[in-house]
Structures are given as C-alpha cells and as structure tokens.
Design a protein around this motif. Structure first.
Motif, short mmCIF file in Angstrom:
data_model
loop_
_atom_site.label_atom_id
_atom_site.label_comp_id
_atom_site.label_asym_id
_atom_site.label_seq_id
_atom_site.Cartn_x
_atom_site.Cartn_y
_atom_site.Cartn_z
N ILE A 1 0.84 -1.21 0.00
CA ILE A 1 0.00 0.00 0.00
C ILE A 1 0.87 1.25 0.00
O ILE A 1 0.60 2.21 -0.74
CB ILE A 1 -0.96 -0.01 1.21
CG1 ILE A 1 -2.00 -1.11 1.02
CG2 ILE A 1 -1.64 1.34 1.41
CD1 ILE A 1 -2.88 -1.35 2.22
N ILE A 2 1.93 1.26 0.79
CA ILE A 2 2.83 2.42 0.83
C ILE A 2 3.50 2.63 -0.52
O ILE A 2 3.62 3.75 -1.01
CB ILE A 2 3.86 2.25 1.97
CG1 ILE A 2 3.16 2.37 3.32
CG2 ILE A 2 4.97 3.28 1.84
CD1 ILE A 2 4.03 2.04 4.48
N ILE A 3 3.94 1.55 -1.15
CA ILE A 3 4.58 1.66 -2.46
C ILE A 3 3.62 2.21 -3.49
O ILE A 3 3.95 3.10 -4.29
CB ILE A 3 5.15 0.29 -2.90
CG1 ILE A 3 6.34 -0.08 -2.01
CG2 ILE A 3 5.56 0.30 -4.36
CD1 ILE A 3 6.82 -1.49 -2.19
N VAL A 4 2.38 1.72 -3.48
CA VAL A 4 1.38 2.21 -4.44
C VAL A 4 1.06 3.68 -4.20
O VAL A 4 0.98 4.46 -5.14
CB VAL A 4 0.10 1.34 -4.35
CG1 VAL A 4 -1.06 1.97 -5.12
CG2 VAL A 4 0.37 -0.06 -4.86
N LEU A 5 0.94 4.08 -2.94
CA LEU A 5 0.68 5.48 -2.64
C LEU A 5 1.84 6.37 -3.07
O LEU A 5 1.63 7.47 -3.62
CB LEU A 5 0.41 5.67 -1.15
CG LEU A 5 -0.94 5.15 -0.64
CD1 LEU A 5 -1.02 5.28 0.87
CD2 LEU A 5 -2.07 5.91 -1.31
N LEU A 6 3.06 5.93 -2.85
CA LEU A 6 4.22 6.70 -3.31
C LEU A 6 4.25 6.81 -4.82
O LEU A 6 4.57 7.88 -5.37
CB LEU A 6 5.51 6.09 -2.79
CG LEU A 6 5.80 6.30 -1.31
CD1 LEU A 6 7.05 5.50 -0.89
CD2 LEU A 6 6.00 7.78 -1.02
N LEU A 7 3.93 5.74 -5.51
CA LEU A 7 3.90 5.81 -6.97
C LEU A 7 2.82 6.77 -7.46
O LEU A 7 3.03 7.50 -8.43
CB LEU A 7 3.68 4.41 -7.55
CG LEU A 7 4.87 3.46 -7.47
CD1 LEU A 7 4.48 2.07 -7.94
CD2 LEU A 7 6.02 4.00 -8.30
N ILE A 8 1.68 6.76 -6.81
CA ILE A 8 0.60 7.66 -7.21
C ILE A 8 1.01 9.11 -6.97
O ILE A 8 0.78 9.98 -7.82
CB ILE A 8 -0.70 7.32 -6.45
CG1 ILE A 8 -1.26 5.99 -6.95
CG2 ILE A 8 -1.74 8.42 -6.61
CD1 ILE A 8 -2.43 5.48 -6.15
N LEU A 9 1.64 9.38 -5.85
CA LEU A 9 2.05 10.74 -5.54
C LEU A 9 3.16 11.23 -6.45
O LEU A 9 3.19 12.39 -6.85
CB LEU A 9 2.49 10.85 -4.08
CG LEU A 9 1.37 10.73 -3.03
CD1 LEU A 9 1.97 10.71 -1.64
CD2 LEU A 9 0.39 11.88 -3.19
N LEU A 10 4.09 10.35 -6.78
CA LEU A 10 5.22 10.76 -7.61
C LEU A 10 4.87 10.84 -9.09
O LEU A 10 5.45 11.64 -9.82
CB LEU A 10 6.39 9.80 -7.41
CG LEU A 10 7.02 9.84 -6.02
CD1 LEU A 10 8.09 8.77 -5.92
CD2 LEU A 10 7.59 11.21 -5.74
#
Length: 106
Positions: free
Chosen positions: A96-105
């Motif tokens: 979930i953290i990786i997906v959120l970081l990808l979405i933000l970046l």
C-alpha cells in the motif's frame, strides 16, 4: 399477452447466453501454455528424499528415543528447507505504501 412476450424474451435471452459460456470454457488445449517443471537444487532434493524416506519408515518397532531423534531430524530438515527458500516477500502495508508513493510521484 404482455406476460407471454416477457417470458418469451427472457427465454430467448437465456438461451442465447448459454452457448457463449459453454464455448468459452472449452478452448483449444493445444494453444494453452505448458508450465515448465521447476528444477529443484540437488541439496533440496536430497532433503526431500530423506523426508519421504522417514515418512515411509515403519515406526512401530522403534524405541521412543529413536522416534524422538527422527522428529528432531524432520524439524531440522523442514526449517532448513523453509530458510533455503529465497524469495522476496512484501507485506500488505508495504504494498500500500509503495502504491501510494507511486501515485504521488507520478
């Protein structure tokens, strides 16, 4: 009269959907990819063979100390097999953290 047309329409619709699902399930098996057997390393295969050998043993005529030694050996083999599995495991939280970081970046 309205009920019969409704029932007739429902019958035609249900008959038209049935063959589609049947044809989708029976595909050409020659086009399906064949899974290649996974090669097992030699030391792992030796340990698996020993586990199968222990399972096949007749333990009824063994003493309790021999059975205890076999149980310890099985535990050691299973733990070494579990440790030798080289894989990367991600927890749900990490994903979930990786997906959120990808979405933000992005």
């Amino acid at each position: 009269m309205k009920k019969t047309t409704l029932y007739l329409l429902m019958l035609i619709m249900s008959i038209s959907f049935f063959p589609n699902t049947m044809s989708a399930a029976s595909g050409n098996p020659s086009n399906t990819p064949v899974a290649k057997p996974i090669e097992v390393p030699a030391h792992v295969q030796v340990q698996l063979d020993r586990l199968n050998e222990i399972k096949a043993m007749d333990k009824s005529d063994m003493t309790s100390s021999e059975k205890k030694a076999l149980r310890k050996e099985v535990k050691v083999i299973k733990s070494s097999l579990r440790d030798s599995n080289s894989g990367v495991y991600l927890s749900i939280g990490a994903i979930i953290i990786i997906v959120l970081l990808l979405i933000l970046l992005l």
